[in-house]
Design a protein around this motif. Structure first.
Motif, mmCIF file in Angstrom:
data_model
loop_
_atom_site.group_PDB
_atom_site.id
_atom_site.type_symbol
_atom_site.label_atom_id
_atom_site.label_comp_id
_atom_site.label_asym_id
_atom_site.label_seq_id
_atom_site.Cartn_x
_atom_site.Cartn_y
_atom_site.Cartn_z
ATOM 1 N N GLN A 43 0.833 -1.195 0.000
ATOM 2 C CA GLN A 43 0.000 0.000 0.000
ATOM 3 C C GLN A 43 0.870 1.249 0.000
ATOM 4 O O GLN A 43 0.662 2.169 -0.800
ATOM 5 C CB GLN A 43 -0.938 0.027 1.210
ATOM 6 N N TRP A 93 -9.865 10.019 2.736
ATOM 7 C CA TRP A 93 -9.088 8.850 2.328
ATOM 8 C C TRP A 93 -9.227 7.789 3.411
ATOM 9 O O TRP A 93 -8.731 7.949 4.521
ATOM 10 C CB TRP A 93 -7.620 9.201 2.126
ATOM 11 N N GLY A 121 -7.805 5.131 4.333
ATOM 12 C CA GLY A 121 -6.569 4.374 4.132
ATOM 13 C C GLY A 121 -6.298 3.312 5.168
ATOM 14 O O GLY A 121 -5.502 2.402 4.939
ATOM 15 N N PHE A 132 -10.219 4.628 -4.136
ATOM 16 C CA PHE A 132 -8.918 4.260 -3.581
ATOM 17 C C PHE A 132 -8.584 2.814 -3.939
ATOM 18 O O PHE A 132 -7.490 2.507 -4.436
ATOM 19 C CB PHE A 132 -8.957 4.464 -2.067
#
Length: 337
Positions: free
Chosen positions: A159, A234, A236, A314
């Motif tokens: 990632q 985001w 993430g 994403f």
């Protein structure tokens, strides 16, 4: 209260990590025997990466929220988000804390469909800062484009590497070389001149700023360069539980998520109180914890269609880059009570 933190082995070398992600070793982890667990009062083993985004988990442990719920939670510290995913695949972890890379988890989902469910993400952007480009305090760099042709460090795992390379390309920093480094070495690597900058996660930027070594070149960089809006969320990192655990222990699952939500509530409503619980879990301690910017948090029952769309965008990047062998549908990964 006394912490129960289990430290895992060091990261395998880069070649082995690539092998784990691309084939046999991941499948081997899937095939590994799972540890037998008693049906009553299970120990809940949660993997975390030492970044600020995992604060609700740290707070829930330290404030005794899990203990109040009658739960025995073991915090397992990993050197990289990828290792947390591998631990879940092998049955050594029952879930992840916030801050563990959502793309790393998705790779586990591809290897073993239905492996986990996400019950909370930690969306960040230019306002709720988690990710950033750092450079030396006295460097002449003014924008990410100035990193063209430079050596840039990033955290370990696919990632971090994929995001760093893609963002540098989109920022106009062609020819930059991306080097994987444990996140705790990022500031020292810049200070020693081993790299010209890093793509990193908090509290690294705060550590470098407070010791006078580094400065933030740009924050909220994934929202900017990947999602196309510096204020976009985001998603993430994610807190999750394995579906094995959820199916075996539905009552413990409900209690765990409720206690975790108490940690989120503390961070939202009393951030100054919560910040102290970074001590012992991250590289920043004491009064310095007051300086760390905090990510936002979004639980499975708070997602709006726009949040799902940004999360999917994403994930789609990794499909486009060939990191994911197939499209991963975010909606299938979100926990449903």
């Amino acid at each position: 209260m006394t912490k129960s933190i289990i430290k895992t082995a060091a990261l395998p070398d880069a070649g082995r990590r690539r092998t784990l992600l691309t084939g046999a070793a991941v499948l081997g982890a899937v095939a590994a025997p799972r540890f037998a667990r008693a049906q009553s009062a299970p120990k809940i083993r949660i993997g975390f990466w030492p970044v600020a985004a995992a604060l609700p988990f740290f707070a829930a442990v330290e404030k005794g929220y899990f203990k109040d719920a009658g739960l025995d939670v073991e915090a397992q510290k990993f050197a990289g988000a990828q290792q947390v995913m591998e631990g879940m695949l092998a049955g050594r972890c029952d879930g992840s804390a916030n801050g563990v890379g959502a793309a790393n988890l998705a790779i586990g989902e591809i290897a073993q469909p239905g492996m986990f469910k996400i019950f909370c993400t930690n969306p960040s952007n230019a306002t709720n800062v988690l990710e950033e480009f750092l450079v030396a305090k006295d460097s002449a760099y003014k924008t990410a484009a100035d990193l063209k042709g430079k050596k840039i460090g990033c955290g370990p795992g696919i990632q971090n590497v994929t995001l760093a390379k893609t963002m540098l390309e989109r920022a106009g920093a062609a020819g930059a070389t991306v080097i994987e480094l444990p996140i705790g070495q990022h500031v020292a690597a810049i200070a020693a001149g081993q790299v010209d900058g890093v793509y990193t996660l908090e509290p690294t930027g705060t550590v470098g700023r407070l010791n006078g070594t580094t400065r933030v070149l740009e924050a909220g960089v994934v929202a900017h360069y990947i999602l196309g809006d510096p204020q976009a969320p985001w998603h993430g990192g994610a807190a999750s539980l394995t579906t094995d655990f959820i199916k075996k222990y539905p009552e413990a699952t409900a209690k765990y998520i409720a206690a975790y939500k108490r940690g989120i509530q503390l961070v939202r409503e009393h951030p100054d109180d919560a910040r102290q619980y970074m001590k012992g879990y991250t590289a920043i301690e004491g009064p310095l914890t007051k300086e760390v910017p905090l990510a936002a948090y979004m639980t499975y029952d708070e997602f709006k269609p726009s949040d799902v769309a940004y999360f999917q965008k994403f994930y789609d990047l990794f499909t486009e880059k060939g990191i994911f062998s197939q499209k991963v549908d975010v909606t299938k990964l979100l926990y449903k009570a």
